[in-house]
Design a protein around this motif. Structure first.
Motif, PDB file in Angstrom:
ATOM      1  N   TYR A 170     100.417  35.744  82.795  1.00  0.00           N
ATOM      2  CA  TYR A 170      99.360  34.824  82.028  1.00  0.00           C
ATOM      3  C   TYR A 170      98.293  36.036  81.712  1.00  0.00           C
ATOM      4  O   TYR A 170      97.853  36.735  82.797  1.00  0.00           O
ATOM      5  N   LYS A 208      88.597  32.397  73.886  1.00  0.00           N
ATOM      6  CA  LYS A 208      89.484  31.228  73.953  1.00  0.00           C
ATOM      7  C   LYS A 208      89.983  31.076  72.267  1.00  0.00           C
ATOM      8  O   LYS A 208      89.275  31.570  71.615  1.00  0.00           O
ATOM      9  N   GLN A 236      96.218  28.608  79.899  1.00  0.00           N
ATOM     10  CA  GLN A 236      96.527  29.877  79.930  1.00  0.00           C
ATOM     11  C   GLN A 236      97.468  30.379  79.015  1.00  0.00           C
ATOM     12  O   GLN A 236      98.477  29.704  78.875  1.00  0.00           O
ATOM     13  N   GLU A 282      92.678  32.918  76.801  1.00  0.00           N
ATOM     14  CA  GLU A 282      93.416  31.857  76.844  1.00  0.00           C
ATOM     15  C   GLU A 282      93.184  30.734  75.867  1.00  0.00           C
ATOM     16  O   GLU A 282      92.220  31.011  74.797  1.00  0.00           O
TER      17      GLU A 282
END
Length: 202
Positions: free
Chosen positions: A80, A33, A68, A85
Protein backbone atom coordinates in the motif's frame (compact mmCIF):
# COMPACT_ATOMS: atom_id res chain seq x y z
CA UNK A 1 28.61 38.31 36.58
CA UNK A 2 27.43 35.12 38.26
CA UNK A 3 23.81 36.18 37.74
CA UNK A 4 24.52 36.82 34.05
CA UNK A 5 26.18 33.43 33.65
CA UNK A 6 23.24 31.78 35.41
CA UNK A 7 20.74 33.41 33.07
CA UNK A 8 22.83 32.46 30.03
CA UNK A 9 23.00 28.84 31.17
CA UNK A 10 19.24 28.79 31.74
CA UNK A 11 18.57 30.18 28.26
CA UNK A 12 20.97 27.65 26.70
CA UNK A 13 19.24 24.82 28.57
CA UNK A 14 15.84 25.96 27.31
CA UNK A 15 17.12 26.06 23.73
CA UNK A 16 18.46 22.51 24.06
CA UNK A 17 15.21 21.24 25.57
CA UNK A 18 13.10 22.90 22.86
CA UNK A 19 15.29 21.43 20.17
CA UNK A 20 14.92 18.02 21.76
CA UNK A 21 11.14 18.38 21.84
CA UNK A 22 11.14 19.33 18.16
CA UNK A 23 13.12 16.23 17.33
CA UNK A 24 10.71 14.02 19.29
CA UNK A 25 7.57 15.58 17.75
CA UNK A 26 5.94 13.44 15.05
CA UNK A 27 6.62 14.60 11.52
CA UNK A 28 3.45 15.71 9.75
CA UNK A 29 3.09 13.97 6.39
CA UNK A 30 0.47 15.26 3.96
CA UNK A 31 -1.46 12.40 2.36
CA UNK A 32 -2.78 12.96 -1.14
CA UNK A 33 -6.34 11.74 -1.72
CA UNK A 34 -7.76 10.69 -5.08
CA UNK A 35 -11.16 9.77 -6.53
CA UNK A 36 -12.75 7.61 -9.18
CA UNK A 37 -15.33 9.87 -10.82
CA UNK A 38 -15.36 9.37 -14.60
CA UNK A 39 -18.45 8.16 -16.47
CA UNK A 40 -18.48 7.15 -20.17
CA UNK A 41 -20.06 9.63 -22.54
CA UNK A 42 -20.82 7.22 -25.39
CA UNK A 43 -23.42 5.10 -23.62
CA UNK A 44 -26.03 2.93 -25.35
CA UNK A 45 -29.33 4.84 -25.27
CA UNK A 46 -32.20 2.37 -25.13
CA UNK A 47 -35.96 2.70 -25.41
CA UNK A 48 -37.49 3.32 -22.00
CA UNK A 49 -39.09 0.36 -20.22
CA UNK A 50 -41.23 0.06 -17.12
CA UNK A 51 -38.67 -2.18 -15.45
CA UNK A 52 -36.90 -0.94 -12.34
CA UNK A 53 -33.39 -1.81 -11.21
CA UNK A 54 -31.77 -2.05 -7.78
CA UNK A 55 -28.03 -1.41 -7.79
CA UNK A 56 -26.43 -2.98 -4.74
CA UNK A 57 -23.22 -1.71 -3.15
CA UNK A 58 -20.29 -3.55 -4.77
CA UNK A 59 -18.76 -6.35 -2.77
CA UNK A 60 -14.98 -6.08 -2.51
CA UNK A 61 -12.10 -8.44 -2.01
CA UNK A 62 -10.78 -7.64 1.53
CA UNK A 63 -7.44 -6.50 0.07
CA UNK A 64 -9.20 -3.61 -1.69
CA UNK A 65 -11.89 -2.86 0.92
CA UNK A 66 -9.91 0.13 2.21
CA UNK A 67 -9.01 3.67 1.23
CA UNK A 68 -5.39 2.56 0.92
CA UNK A 69 -4.15 2.32 -2.66
CA UNK A 70 -2.60 -1.01 -3.57
CA UNK A 71 0.35 -1.77 -5.79
CA UNK A 72 2.67 -4.64 -6.56
CA UNK A 73 6.29 -4.65 -7.65
CA UNK A 74 6.83 -8.40 -7.80
CA UNK A 75 4.78 -11.57 -8.11
CA UNK A 76 2.71 -12.67 -5.08
CA UNK A 77 3.20 -9.34 -3.32
CA UNK A 78 0.69 -6.63 -2.39
CA UNK A 79 1.68 -3.32 -0.81
CA UNK A 80 0.00 0.00 0.00
CA UNK A 81 1.20 3.52 -0.78
CA UNK A 82 2.00 5.45 2.41
CA UNK A 83 1.25 9.02 1.24
CA UNK A 84 -1.38 8.40 -1.46
CA UNK A 85 -4.86 7.00 -0.87
CA UNK A 86 -8.43 6.97 -2.14
CA UNK A 87 -10.83 9.60 -0.78
CA UNK A 88 -13.31 6.77 -0.12
CA UNK A 89 -13.17 3.01 -0.48
CA UNK A 90 -13.41 1.79 -4.10
CA UNK A 91 -16.85 0.35 -3.35
CA UNK A 92 -18.15 3.70 -2.08
CA UNK A 93 -16.82 5.53 -5.13
CA UNK A 94 -17.88 3.01 -7.78
CA UNK A 95 -21.49 2.43 -6.72
CA UNK A 96 -22.73 5.97 -7.53
CA UNK A 97 -20.86 5.78 -10.85
CA UNK A 98 -22.77 2.60 -11.72
CA UNK A 99 -26.08 4.18 -10.74
CA UNK A 100 -25.47 7.34 -12.79
CA UNK A 101 -24.19 5.37 -15.79
CA UNK A 102 -27.30 3.19 -15.90
CA UNK A 103 -29.59 6.20 -15.41
CA UNK A 104 -28.07 7.78 -18.51
CA UNK A 105 -29.08 4.78 -20.65
CA UNK A 106 -32.74 5.77 -20.01
CA UNK A 107 -33.68 2.10 -20.20
CA UNK A 108 -35.12 1.66 -16.69
CA UNK A 109 -38.04 3.66 -15.36
CA UNK A 110 -36.31 3.91 -12.01
CA UNK A 111 -32.95 2.95 -10.55
CA UNK A 112 -32.77 2.34 -6.83
CA UNK A 113 -29.80 2.13 -4.49
CA UNK A 114 -29.47 1.24 -0.79
CA UNK A 115 -30.86 2.21 1.62
CA UNK A 116 -33.85 2.75 -0.70
CA UNK A 117 -34.64 -0.79 -1.79
CA UNK A 118 -38.37 -0.71 -2.63
CA UNK A 119 -39.98 -2.95 -5.20
CA UNK A 120 -37.82 -3.61 -8.24
CA UNK A 121 -37.80 -5.78 -11.35
CA UNK A 122 -34.08 -6.54 -11.44
CA UNK A 123 -31.15 -6.38 -9.06
CA UNK A 124 -27.55 -5.78 -10.08
CA UNK A 125 -24.79 -7.13 -7.83
CA UNK A 126 -21.14 -6.39 -8.53
CA UNK A 127 -17.81 -7.54 -7.15
CA UNK A 128 -14.50 -5.69 -7.20
CA UNK A 129 -11.97 -8.48 -7.59
CA UNK A 130 -8.85 -6.47 -8.35
CA UNK A 131 -7.79 -2.82 -8.33
CA UNK A 132 -4.04 -2.33 -8.17
CA UNK A 133 -1.08 -0.68 -9.84
CA UNK A 134 1.36 -3.23 -11.19
CA UNK A 135 4.97 -2.02 -11.37
CA UNK A 136 6.35 -5.49 -12.11
CA UNK A 137 5.54 -5.06 -15.80
CA UNK A 138 7.03 -2.69 -18.36
CA UNK A 139 5.23 -0.42 -18.87
CA UNK A 140 3.53 -0.39 -15.49
CA UNK A 141 -0.21 -1.07 -15.69
CA UNK A 142 -3.39 -0.60 -13.71
CA UNK A 143 -5.31 -3.84 -13.22
CA UNK A 144 -9.08 -3.63 -12.69
CA UNK A 145 -11.27 -6.73 -12.56
CA UNK A 146 -14.99 -6.73 -11.77
CA UNK A 147 -17.80 -9.26 -11.97
CA UNK A 148 -21.52 -8.51 -12.48
CA UNK A 149 -24.65 -10.48 -11.63
CA UNK A 150 -28.13 -9.54 -12.87
CA UNK A 151 -31.09 -11.22 -11.17
CA UNK A 152 -34.88 -11.00 -11.14
CA UNK A 153 -36.52 -9.84 -7.93
CA UNK A 154 -39.41 -12.35 -8.05
CA UNK A 155 -37.24 -15.46 -8.16
CA UNK A 156 -33.89 -13.99 -6.99
CA UNK A 157 -32.44 -16.15 -9.74
CA UNK A 158 -29.29 -14.90 -11.46
CA UNK A 159 -30.12 -14.56 -15.16
CA UNK A 160 -26.75 -13.31 -16.42
CA UNK A 161 -23.17 -12.86 -15.24
CA UNK A 162 -20.15 -11.15 -16.76
CA UNK A 163 -16.55 -10.65 -15.68
CA UNK A 164 -14.35 -7.88 -17.06
CA UNK A 165 -10.62 -7.49 -16.63
CA UNK A 166 -8.87 -4.34 -17.84
CA UNK A 167 -5.15 -3.59 -18.05
CA UNK A 168 -4.56 0.13 -18.56
CA UNK A 169 -0.95 1.33 -19.14
CA UNK A 170 0.43 4.01 -16.81
CA UNK A 171 1.89 7.16 -18.36
CA UNK A 172 4.69 7.04 -15.79
CA UNK A 173 5.54 4.99 -12.72
CA UNK A 174 3.74 7.08 -10.10
CA UNK A 175 0.64 6.77 -7.89
CA UNK A 176 -1.07 9.64 -9.73
CA UNK A 177 -0.53 7.96 -13.10
CA UNK A 178 -2.20 4.93 -11.57
CA UNK A 179 -5.22 7.02 -10.56
CA UNK A 180 -5.54 8.39 -14.10
CA UNK A 181 -5.33 4.86 -15.50
CA UNK A 182 -7.91 3.63 -12.97
CA UNK A 183 -10.38 6.27 -14.16
CA UNK A 184 -9.74 5.30 -17.79
CA UNK A 185 -10.28 1.63 -16.95
CA UNK A 186 -13.45 2.50 -15.04
CA UNK A 187 -14.90 4.25 -18.08
CA UNK A 188 -14.45 1.08 -20.14
CA UNK A 189 -15.94 -1.15 -17.42
CA UNK A 190 -18.95 1.11 -16.93
CA UNK A 191 -19.64 1.23 -20.67
CA UNK A 192 -19.54 -2.57 -20.88
CA UNK A 193 -21.67 -2.87 -17.74
CA UNK A 194 -24.33 -0.63 -19.28
CA UNK A 195 -24.42 -2.76 -22.44
CA UNK A 196 -24.60 -5.95 -20.40
CA UNK A 197 -27.41 -4.75 -18.15
CA UNK A 198 -29.58 -3.33 -20.94
CA UNK A 199 -29.16 -6.42 -23.13
CA UNK A 200 -29.86 -8.95 -20.39
CA UNK A 201 -32.80 -7.08 -18.85
CA UNK A 202 -35.04 -7.56 -21.92
Amino acid sequence: MKAYMGRASFVALCVVLCAGCALLSPVKIDTKKYVLDRIPLDLPIAQAHSATLLVLVPETDPIYATTQMTYTSQAYQIAYFSQNEWAETPSQMIQPLIVETLRRTHYFSEILAPPHFGSHTYALRTEILELKQDFSSNPAILRLTMRFYLSREVTAQVIATKELSVQEPLRDRSPYAGVVAANEAMVYVLRELAKFTVEKAH
